[in-house]
Design a protein around this motif. Structure first.
Motif, PDB file in Angstrom:
ATOM      1  N   ALA A   1       0.812  -1.224   0.000  1.00  0.00           N
ATOM      2  CA  ALA A   1       0.000   0.000   0.000  1.00  0.00           C
ATOM      3  C   ALA A   1       0.840   1.267   0.000  1.00  0.00           C
ATOM      4  O   ALA A   1       0.327   2.358  -0.258  1.00  0.00           O
ATOM      5  N   SER A   2       2.128   1.152   0.290  1.00  0.00           N
ATOM      6  CA  SER A   2       2.955   2.358   0.371  1.00  0.00           C
ATOM      7  C   SER A   2       4.306   2.133  -0.313  1.00  0.00           C
ATOM      8  O   SER A   2       5.349   2.195   0.340  1.00  0.00           O
ATOM      9  N   PRO A   3       4.292   1.846  -1.627  1.00  0.00           N
ATOM     10  CA  PRO A   3       5.569   1.677  -2.320  1.00  0.00           C
ATOM     11  C   PRO A   3       6.309   3.000  -2.418  1.00  0.00           C
ATOM     12  O   PRO A   3       5.722   4.083  -2.288  1.00  0.00           O
ATOM     13  N   SER A   4       7.602   2.926  -2.629  1.00  0.00           N
ATOM     14  CA  SER A   4       8.419   4.125  -2.760  1.00  0.00           C
ATOM     15  C   SER A   4       8.284   4.677  -4.180  1.00  0.00           C
ATOM     16  O   SER A   4       8.721   4.056  -5.148  1.00  0.00           O
ATOM     17  N   LEU A   5       7.615   5.835  -4.307  1.00  0.00           N
ATOM     18  CA  LEU A   5       7.405   6.455  -5.609  1.00  0.00           C
ATOM     19  C   LEU A   5       8.355   7.633  -5.782  1.00  0.00           C
ATOM     20  O   LEU A   5       8.840   8.215  -4.808  1.00  0.00           O
ATOM     21  N   PRO A   6       8.633   8.031  -7.030  1.00  0.00           N
ATOM     22  CA  PRO A   6       9.532   9.168  -7.270  1.00  0.00           C
ATOM     23  C   PRO A   6       9.023  10.443  -6.605  1.00  0.00           C
ATOM     24  O   PRO A   6       7.810  10.657  -6.482  1.00  0.00           O
ATOM     25  N   ALA A   7       9.955  11.271  -6.184  1.00  0.00           N
ATOM     26  CA  ALA A   7       9.667  12.588  -5.587  1.00  0.00           C
ATOM     27  C   ALA A   7       8.816  12.481  -4.326  1.00  0.00           C
ATOM     28  O   ALA A   7       8.115  13.425  -3.954  1.00  0.00           O
ATOM     29  N   GLY A   8       8.853  11.328  -3.679  1.00  0.00           N
ATOM     30  CA  GLY A   8       8.112  11.162  -2.433  1.00  0.00           C
ATOM     31  C   GLY A   8       6.606  11.139  -2.595  1.00  0.00           C
ATOM     32  O   GLY A   8       5.867  11.332  -1.627  1.00  0.00           O
ATOM     33  N   LEU A   9       6.122  10.899  -3.805  1.00  0.00           N
ATOM     34  CA  LEU A   9       4.686  10.881  -4.058  1.00  0.00           C
ATOM     35  C   LEU A   9       4.052   9.673  -3.360  1.00  0.00           C
ATOM     36  O   LEU A   9       4.534   8.556  -3.467  1.00  0.00           O
ATOM     37  N   ALA A  10       2.975   9.901  -2.644  1.00  0.00           N
ATOM     38  CA  ALA A  10       2.282   8.818  -1.947  1.00  0.00           C
ATOM     39  C   ALA A  10       1.498   7.980  -2.944  1.00  0.00           C
ATOM     40  O   ALA A  10       0.933   8.510  -3.911  1.00  0.00           O
ATOM     41  N   ALA A  11       1.451   6.669  -2.695  1.00  0.00           N
ATOM     42  CA  ALA A  11       0.752   5.764  -3.600  1.00  0.00           C
ATOM     43  C   ALA A  11      -0.732   6.120  -3.706  1.00  0.00           C
ATOM     44  O   ALA A  11      -1.322   6.076  -4.791  1.00  0.00           O
ATOM     45  N   GLY A  12      -1.337   6.484  -2.569  1.00  0.00           N
ATOM     46  CA  GLY A  12      -2.746   6.863  -2.593  1.00  0.00           C
ATOM     47  C   GLY A  12      -2.997   8.086  -3.444  1.00  0.00           C
ATOM     48  O   GLY A  12      -3.968   8.142  -4.209  1.00  0.00           O
ATOM     49  N   THR A  13      -2.120   9.072  -3.340  1.00  0.00           N
ATOM     50  CA  THR A  13      -2.262  10.293  -4.135  1.00  0.00           C
ATOM     51  C   THR A  13      -2.130   9.984  -5.625  1.00  0.00           C
ATOM     52  O   THR A  13      -2.914  10.475  -6.450  1.00  0.00           O
ATOM     53  N   ALA A  14      -1.131   9.161  -5.969  1.00  0.00           N
ATOM     54  CA  ALA A  14      -0.929   8.783  -7.363  1.00  0.00           C
ATOM     55  C   ALA A  14      -2.157   8.051  -7.896  1.00  0.00           C
ATOM     56  O   ALA A  14      -2.607   8.292  -9.025  1.00  0.00           O
ATOM     57  N   ALA A  15      -2.728   7.158  -7.081  1.00  0.00           N
ATOM     58  CA  ALA A  15      -3.911   6.412  -7.508  1.00  0.00           C
ATOM     59  C   ALA A  15      -5.089   7.346  -7.741  1.00  0.00           C
ATOM     60  O   ALA A  15      -5.851   7.180  -8.710  1.00  0.00           O
ATOM     61  N   ILE A  16      -5.258   8.338  -6.882  1.00  0.00           N
ATOM     62  CA  ILE A  16      -6.371   9.283  -7.028  1.00  0.00           C
ATOM     63  C   ILE A  16      -6.221  10.091  -8.314  1.00  0.00           C
ATOM     64  O   ILE A  16      -7.198  10.341  -9.033  1.00  0.00           O
ATOM     65  N   VAL A  17      -4.994  10.487  -8.635  1.00  0.00           N
ATOM     66  CA  VAL A  17      -4.750  11.220  -9.883  1.00  0.00           C
ATOM     67  C   VAL A  17      -5.115  10.352 -11.091  1.00  0.00           C
ATOM     68  O   VAL A  17      -5.774  10.804 -12.037  1.00  0.00           O
ATOM     69  N   VAL A  18      -4.697   9.087 -11.040  1.00  0.00           N
ATOM     70  CA  VAL A  18      -4.996   8.163 -12.136  1.00  0.00           C
ATOM     71  C   VAL A  18      -6.506   7.979 -12.272  1.00  0.00           C
ATOM     72  O   VAL A  18      -7.047   7.965 -13.391  1.00  0.00           O
TER      73      VAL A  18
END
Length: 289
Positions: free
Chosen positions: A191-208
């Motif tokens: 649920a919390s992989p290390s994404l570039p620039a410290g982006l949270a996985a949940g935030t990235a998913a919401i954008v998608v």
């Protein structure tokens, strides 16, 4: 006396038969590729990266039951397009090769997923998925450019491949997330992989999911319900999977539910506006008659 269109119908018999054969071959290959006869089930293939709990945008397992409807539609289409009226249709002459390609590409995706090594399976499935998405977009454009000649054509051709397109839009998002997660070194279900620039996985998913909702809004403008229903179905099951289950992420679940609602509301809004304008157009034509 020979009917004027009968020669054209006979000339189209071979392409129609090949399309029907493609449907049968695709369904047989898909059955084997899905692991029904000793192969690896999709949720267990590619190191588990394609399972219902692999990433924040993976739909819950029941979402995949939509394939029963799509496969039934493909079989119905394969039989219908063999009849003389469909064989002689210029619209179907244009649609037929793309329809056959979409059937075979789906089987190709399932076979690519059978590769045990994720480093091979995930790029292969993503590549096939992108080609399949392009083919279905072409089919959708062809359906929009020429009106259907009958209710059967609207259901079996436009409806089947519209559902197919809507589901593949959601599936492409899930496939891309699986590949990205693997490339970033995340394990399935993290649920919390290390994404570039410290982006949270949940935030990235919401954008998608917001982008997916935007695609749904764009499709709503075409006044075709089939792709919208399939997209809302997939997004709804992403919401279900994230609101309860092994990979619970409430913020993503709520975003997915909102995306599904936006897609359906957009379709309904366009339909209502279209319904209000139609009487005005008829009245205008009558006034100038």
């Amino acid at each position: 006396m020979e009917h004027p269109g009968s020669t054209g119908h006979r000339h189209q018999l071979v392409p129609a038969a090949l399309t029907a054969a493609s449907a049968v071959a695709a369904l047989v290959l898909a059955t084997f590729g899905s692991g029904a006869f000793g192969g690896t089930a999709v949720q267990d293939a590619a190191g588990g990266y394609l399972s219902a709990t692999a990433t924040p945008v993976s739909p819950a397992a029941p979402a995949f039951s939509i394939w029963s409807v799509v496969y039934a539609g493909i079989l119905g289409y394969a039989v219908w397009q063999l009849f003389p009226a469909a064989r002689g249709s210029g619209r179907q002459r244009a649609v037929r090769p793309w329809a056959a390609a979409s059937m075979l590409l789906n089987a190709g995706w399932l076979w690519a997923a059978q590769v045990a090594e994720p480093s091979l399976a995930l790029p292969a499935t993503m590549g096939v998925m992108l080609v399949l998405l392009a083919v279905l977009c072409r089919l959708f454009a062809l359906h929009l450019s020429m009106p259907a000649a009958s209710r059967a054509e609207r259901i079996l051709s436009d409806g089947t491949f519209g559902l197919y397109l809507g589901w593949i839009c959601v599936a492409t998002v899930a496939n891309a997330a699986a590949l990205l997660g693997f490339l970033l070194g995340a394990r399935p279900g993290d649920a919390s992989p290390s994404l570039p620039a410290g982006l949270a996985a949940g935030t990235a998913a919401i954008v998608v999911l917001a982008v997916a909702a935007g695609i749904g809004v764009a499709l709503a403008a075409t006044r075709r319900w089939a792709p919208l229903l399939a997209m809302a179905w997939g997004l709804g099951w992403i919401a279900t999977a994230r609101l309860a289950g092994p990979l619970t992420m409430p913020e993503v679940g709520l975003a997915a539910a909102a995306a599904a609602a936006v897609v359906l509301a957009s379709g309904l809004t366009v339909r209502l506006r279209s319904g209000r304008r139609s009487p005005l157009r008829r009245g205008s034509r009558e006034a100038h008659a």
